[in-house]
Design a protein around this motif. Sequence first.
Motif, PDB file in Angstrom:
ATOM      1  N   THR A 174       0.872  -1.640   0.039  1.00  6.59           N
ATOM      2  CA  THR A 174      -0.195   0.046   0.182  1.00  6.59           C
ATOM      3  C   THR A 174       0.553   1.430  -0.179  1.00  6.59           C
ATOM      4  OG1 THR A 174      -1.228  -0.825   1.536  1.00  6.59           O
ATOM      5  CG2 THR A 174      -2.035   0.625   1.072  1.00  6.59           C
ATOM      6  N   HIS A 175       0.369   2.358  -0.601  1.00  2.00           N
ATOM      7  CA  HIS A 175       0.796   3.567  -0.677  1.00  2.00           C
ATOM      8  C   HIS A 175       0.141   4.285   0.145  1.00  2.00           C
ATOM      9  CE1 HIS A 175       2.079   7.981  -2.952  1.00  2.00           C
ATOM     10  NE2 HIS A 175       2.652   7.708  -1.734  1.00  2.00           N
ATOM     11  N   ARG A 195       3.216   7.343   3.248  1.00  2.46           N
ATOM     12  CA  ARG A 195       3.731   6.106   3.823  1.00  2.46           C
ATOM     13  C   ARG A 195       3.322   4.911   3.177  1.00  2.46           C
ATOM     14  NH1 ARG A 195       0.254   6.310   9.331  1.00  2.46           N
ATOM     15  NH2 ARG A 195       0.248   8.232  10.348  1.00  2.46           N
ATOM     16  N   HIS A 196       3.990   3.751   3.308  1.00  2.00           N
ATOM     17  CA  HIS A 196       4.805   2.324   2.068  1.00  2.00           C
ATOM     18  C   HIS A 196       4.297   1.408   2.912  1.00  2.00           C
ATOM     19  CE1 HIS A 196       6.125   5.827  -0.584  1.00  2.00           C
ATOM     20  NE2 HIS A 196       5.458   4.514  -1.569  1.00  2.00           N
ATOM     21  N   ILE A 197       3.407   0.304   2.965  1.00  2.00           N
ATOM     22  CA  ILE A 197       4.112  -0.658   3.239  1.00  2.00           C
ATOM     23  C   ILE A 197       3.879  -1.891   2.065  1.00  2.00           C
ATOM     24  CG2 ILE A 197       2.838  -2.221   5.327  1.00  2.00           C
ATOM     25  CD1 ILE A 197       0.860   0.613   6.260  1.00  2.00           C
ATOM     26  N   TYR A 198       4.522  -2.804   2.866  1.00  2.00           N
ATOM     27  CA  TYR A 198       5.067  -4.151   2.370  1.00  2.00           C
ATOM     28  C   TYR A 198       4.886  -5.233   2.853  1.00  2.00           C
ATOM     29  CZ  TYR A 198       6.905  -7.621  -1.255  1.00  2.00           C
ATOM     30  OH  TYR A 198       7.524  -8.924  -1.545  1.00  2.00           O
ATOM     31  N   TYR A 199       3.376  -5.938   2.835  1.00  2.00           N
ATOM     32  CA  TYR A 199       3.196  -6.893   3.658  1.00  2.00           C
ATOM     33  C   TYR A 199       3.678  -7.682   3.586  1.00  2.00           C
ATOM     34  CZ  TYR A 199      -0.213  -3.808   5.560  1.00  2.00           C
ATOM     35  OH  TYR A 199      -1.060  -2.803   6.419  1.00  2.00           O
ATOM     36  N   VAL A 200       4.751  -9.317   4.034  1.00  2.00           N
ATOM     37  CA  VAL A 200       5.186 -10.129   3.762  1.00  2.00           C
ATOM     38  C   VAL A 200       3.954 -11.108   3.713  1.00  2.00           C
ATOM     39  CG1 VAL A 200       6.799 -11.645   4.072  1.00  2.00           C
ATOM     40  CG2 VAL A 200       6.789  -9.676   4.526  1.00  2.00           C
ATOM     41  N   ASP A 393     -11.888  -2.296  -3.199  1.00  3.35           N
ATOM     42  CA  ASP A 393     -11.164  -3.178  -3.981  1.00  3.35           C
ATOM     43  C   ASP A 393     -10.052  -3.826  -3.974  1.00  3.35           C
ATOM     44  OD1 ASP A 393     -10.506  -0.435  -3.045  1.00  3.35           O
ATOM     45  OD2 ASP A 393      -9.133   0.427  -4.033  1.00  3.35           O
ATOM     46  N   VAL A 394     -10.031  -4.119  -2.498  1.00  2.00           N
ATOM     47  CA  VAL A 394      -8.777  -5.256  -2.426  1.00  2.00           C
ATOM     48  C   VAL A 394      -9.384  -6.751  -2.100  1.00  2.00           C
ATOM     49  CG1 VAL A 394      -7.193  -6.204  -0.653  1.00  2.00           C
ATOM     50  CG2 VAL A 394      -8.027  -3.035  -0.960  1.00  2.00           C
ATOM     51  N   ASP A 425      -3.200   3.316  -2.830  1.00  6.44           N
ATOM     52  CA  ASP A 425      -2.896   2.932  -4.103  1.00  6.44           C
ATOM     53  C   ASP A 425      -2.630   1.584  -3.613  1.00  6.44           C
ATOM     54  OD1 ASP A 425      -1.933   1.478  -6.123  1.00  6.44           O
ATOM     55  OD2 ASP A 425       0.092   2.692  -6.366  1.00  6.44           O
ATOM     56  N   PHE A 426      -3.032   0.739  -3.788  1.00  7.49           N
ATOM     57  CA  PHE A 426      -2.996  -0.906  -3.540  1.00  7.49           C
ATOM     58  C   PHE A 426      -2.833  -1.785  -4.313  1.00  7.49           C
ATOM     59  CE2 PHE A 426      -7.004   0.128  -0.999  1.00  7.49           C
ATOM     60  CZ  PHE A 426      -6.396  -0.024   0.418  1.00  7.49           C
TER      61      PHE A 426
END
Length: 444
Positions: A174-175, A195-200, A393-394, A425-426
């Motif tokens: 996500t941004h 912010r930015h998140i990268y889920y593992v 949208d997810v 922004d997904f």
Amino acid sequence: MFRKFGILLLAACASQAQAKVDESEAARLGRDLTPLGGERAGNAAGTIPAWTGGVQPPAGYSVGMHHPDPFASDAMLYRVDKSNVGEYAALLPEGLRALIERHPDFFLRVFPTRRSAANPQRIYDATRLNAVNAELIANGNGIRGASAGIPFPIPQDGMEVIWNHVLHYKGEQTHFVNNQAVVINGKPAYIRRDRHIYYVYNRDGISQADLDNTSLYYKYRVTAPAKLAGTSLVVQDPLDQVLAVRKAWRYSPSDRRVRRLPSLAYDSLQPDTSGLATADVVDSFNGAPDRYEWKLVAKREMLVPYNSYAVHQKGIPYDEIVRPRTLNPELLRYELHRVWVVDAALRKGFSHPYDKRRFYIDEDSWSILAVDLFDENGELIGLQESHPISYYDVPMFNSTVETLYHLKDGNYFVDGLDNNEQMYDFDVRLSPRDFSPAALRRGN
């Protein structure tokens, strides 16, 4: 991308693993239970309906819009305020009752219950596999036998419930740009963050071996006010934070240096929150559970924030949302939902402003919706609330705005204000390489 042996490190630190559910119990998922473990049926009184798959996007919605309210035509059922709060005391978190009693201009608008939470089918499929394979290890500080979905959809204790919250689906990356507010003596001060998140853990195609004890990567850059602009933070978040501590680095534009933070977990204070928010209140609770004893109290019907589209809508001035003592109650929606109630009591030998916490966790999404906060004397001192919506949208169900009220002095903290920003922004392109100290330097 991820080393294949990381999960073995978790297993090596295992003490006594928690029991898995058997196949006959897991077969309930998608039948009398929802695919994530909630009760599919409504309640006997008819005030909670059956879950039928979650909400569909309203007509006219397109990706990039602030999510329109699919329930805008609902009429308010009743209002709870200081004059009648006693009638509804059994349905309210203790902190919410206290907030109503202390602030006569605050009230709850209660609407029909809409069970709108939904996830992609792959999350449901992964949850079904996790039900018969997932275990707590390392005294509950790690998990094995799980990836992507809810690890414990049929929970047996409080620690399993809190892990379900920590790992519930929030997308893959996500941004977003939003604002937080520190409200002291009735006056808000806003900070805008990119912010930015990268889920593992939740990624499509992820396996247990791929995880390498990694949960997510996170970074932000402050863009306003001018005195803080350019301040940045990057976090690398492990699954088992006792086995491997959370790593965080902060960039300061005043000296143009990146420094490793000694701690950004537990009761350490979040930067730029004027002391109002500890590190572990982000997303209502995050991080290692090892400093608390966890008890699954019950499942109850409670009035909680839900389908909070009104406070999410585009263009609302932030000062219209953030009032001197509380959020604007005219923009909040409460509904009757079944929630898991979990108590967390601080273990001996540890310190924290919150000696006891009582969590209220949504049965349909595993999102924490409210938290009562108590000090070492057992006095109620705070309330957290998460105001969620369905991101069509997810799809996923998560907070749009979070609050932490300090009940003694009337100050409070708000995070997630995005009404005057571009919507999340997904589909942003990210990788773990974007969340290193070097990447923090490159971004400034």
